[in-house]
Scaffold this active site. Structure first.
Site, PDB file in Angstrom:
ATOM      1  N   ARG A   1       0.802  -1.228   0.000  1.00 51.95           N
ATOM      2  CA  ARG A   1       0.000   0.000   0.000  1.00 51.95           C
ATOM      3  C   ARG A   1       0.829   1.269   0.000  1.00 51.95           C
ATOM      4  O   ARG A   1       0.637   2.159  -0.825  1.00 51.95           O
ATOM      5  CB  ARG A   1      -0.884   0.049   1.261  1.00 51.95           C
ATOM      6  CG  ARG A   1      -2.189  -0.627   1.158  1.00 51.95           C
ATOM      7  CD  ARG A   1      -2.617  -1.064   2.551  1.00 51.95           C
ATOM      8  NE  ARG A   1      -1.711  -2.117   2.967  1.00 51.95           N
ATOM      9  CZ  ARG A   1      -1.921  -3.395   2.703  1.00 51.95           C
ATOM     10  NH1 ARG A   1      -3.021  -3.760   2.120  1.00 51.95           N
ATOM     11  NH2 ARG A   1      -1.045  -4.309   3.040  1.00 51.95           N
TER      12      ARG A   1
ATOM     13  N   HIS B   1       4.872   6.081  11.677  1.00 54.99           N
ATOM     14  CA  HIS B   1       4.400   5.932  10.295  1.00 54.99           C
ATOM     15  C   HIS B   1       3.422   7.094  10.097  1.00 54.99           C
ATOM     16  O   HIS B   1       2.207   6.906  10.044  1.00 54.99           O
ATOM     17  CB  HIS B   1       3.715   4.579  10.149  1.00 54.99           C
ATOM     18  CG  HIS B   1       3.416   4.163   8.739  1.00 54.99           C
ATOM     19  ND1 HIS B   1       3.591   4.998   7.648  1.00 54.99           N
ATOM     20  CD2 HIS B   1       2.928   2.996   8.243  1.00 54.99           C
ATOM     21  CE1 HIS B   1       3.240   4.350   6.551  1.00 54.99           C
ATOM     22  NE2 HIS B   1       2.838   3.138   6.884  1.00 54.99           N
TER      23      HIS B   1
HETATM   24  N1  ASP Z   1       1.409  -1.453   6.916  1.00 54.84           N
HETATM   25  C1  ASP Z   1       1.614  -1.013   8.267  1.00 54.84           C
HETATM   26  C2  ASP Z   1       3.070  -0.720   8.543  1.00 54.84           C
HETATM   27  O1  ASP Z   1       3.857  -0.671   7.645  1.00 54.84           O
HETATM   28  C3  ASP Z   1       1.033  -1.939   9.262  1.00 54.84           C
HETATM   29  C4  ASP Z   1       1.573  -3.336   9.277  1.00 54.84           C
HETATM   30  O2  ASP Z   1       2.511  -3.659   8.559  1.00 54.84           O
HETATM   31  O3  ASP Z   1       1.034  -4.100  10.064  1.00 54.84           O
HETATM   32  O4  ASP Z   1       3.438  -0.511   9.673  1.00 54.84           O
END
Ligand code: ASP
Length: 327
Positions: free
Chosen positions: A70, A148
């Site tokens: 994403r 993040h």
């Molecule tokens: N995509 C988010 C992160 O990079 C959450 C996850 O990986 O659980 O922290």
């Protein structure tokens, strides 16, 4: 947005986005400003040709030392919609494999003439270190357990879109708080906007000390379900655990998973959120993610417009184009 607004931008001096605190001394005002700008970029994203020349001539490089679906695609789409050039640095096929140091890698990238570096790394603090070496703007796309920030901004935008003002909203962040950079950034952002945040987890998935965290703590998800405005689920981050912190995933789901039966006890307006990637059947039941009040896909969609806003704030004001969103 007028030329003058862009020029007199309150965050004209924001050089990097490494943590939520970089949004300024008044974090709520900083978030609001990103949200307002995001509204404009949502509008741009809905056009037949979702592109503006805002960052024409600028170059954005993605430097991902850790996996991502994403975030990486979202930044790339955001940069392209602003007409920036994009470069993708694949660690797996680069000279990092031959032992090139981080500093040499950054110097090499900068010598090509880039304006922003979007970085993800498994170690907390790497984006800050890069920002000390680089003259380009640095955006933290996730560093270890630390922060993040663009995830938190897109989550704020998604909550605002569905529920309006965040003040007094009751938000539970459920799951692996200990290893979660999403939890840390979201707690900073949600509480700055006046939300009432409870972290819900078994004691082993909480940090050793919560001193200074502006949150309540609960070990009992069932008890707080009916009063929530937002139920925010985190992924079990097994790649960051070096010991067994829960007896089994089945036991975790039994106590902390958002099962169908638990989701039934949420209010109709209560948002179900998850940053992805989901472990369906562990922290969230497969069907629960498809409910009308689950806004997980909206989070992803809003991620693009929010990242356009962040790139524009960091790179937009000095362009010859000067900040007009049309043209
Ligand atoms: N995509 C988010 C992160 O990079 C959450 C996850 O990986 O659980 O922290």
């Amino acid at each position: 947005m007028s030329r003058q607004t862009a020029a007199s931008h309150r965050h004209g001096e924001m050089r990097n986005l490494l943590a939520i605190s970089d949004l300024g001394p008044d974090i709520a005002a900083g978030i609001e400003e990103v949200m307002t700008l995001t509204d404009s970029f949502v509008e741009v994203s809905e056009r037949a040709i979702p592109k503006v020349p805002a960052l024409r001539g600028r170059t954005v490089v993605s430097l991902f030392f850790e996996d991502s679906t994403r975030t990486r695609l979202s930044f790339e789409t955001a940069a392209k919609r602003l007409s920036a050039d994009t470069m993708n640095f694949s660690v797996g096929t680069s000279s990092v494999k031959k032992g090139e140091s981080l500093r040499d890698t950054i110097e090499t990238i900068e010598a090509m003439g880039v304006d922003a570096i979007v970085v993800r790394h498994a170690s907390a603090g790497v984006p800050r270190q890069i920002a000390q070496w680089a003259s380009s703007a640095v955006i933290n796309a996730g560093d270890g357990w630390h922060e993040h920030p663009t995830q938190a901004l897109l989550d704020c935008y998604t909550i605002r879109e569905h529920l309006g003002d965040m003040r007094g909203r009751r938000i539970a962040i459920v799951g692996d708080i200990k290893h979660s950079r999403v939890a840390r950034s979201n707690i900073a952002a949600f509480t700055a906007l006046g939300a009432d945040v409870t972290v819900v987890a078994p004691p082993t998935l909480l940090p050793p000390s919560l001193e200074g965290w502006p949150v309540k703590v609960s070990h009992d998800l069932d008890a707080i379900l009916p009063e929530l405005d937002v139920c925010y689920l985190l992924r079990m981050q097994r790649e960051r655990m070096n010991e067994a912190l829960i007896p089994s995933l089945r036991e975790y789901t039994a106590l902390f998973g958002l099962t169908d039966e638990r989701a039934d006890r949420l209010g109709d307006h209560t948002l179900i959120m998850h940053p992805g990637p989901m472990n369906r059947g562990v922290e969230i039941a497969a069907e629960v993610a498809e409910r009308p009040n689950a806004v997980i896909i909206d989070q992803v969609r809003n991620g693009v417009a929010v990242r356009m806003a962040v790139l524009f704030l960091l790179l937009g004001s000095g362009t010859a184009w000067g900040g007009e969103l049309d043209g």
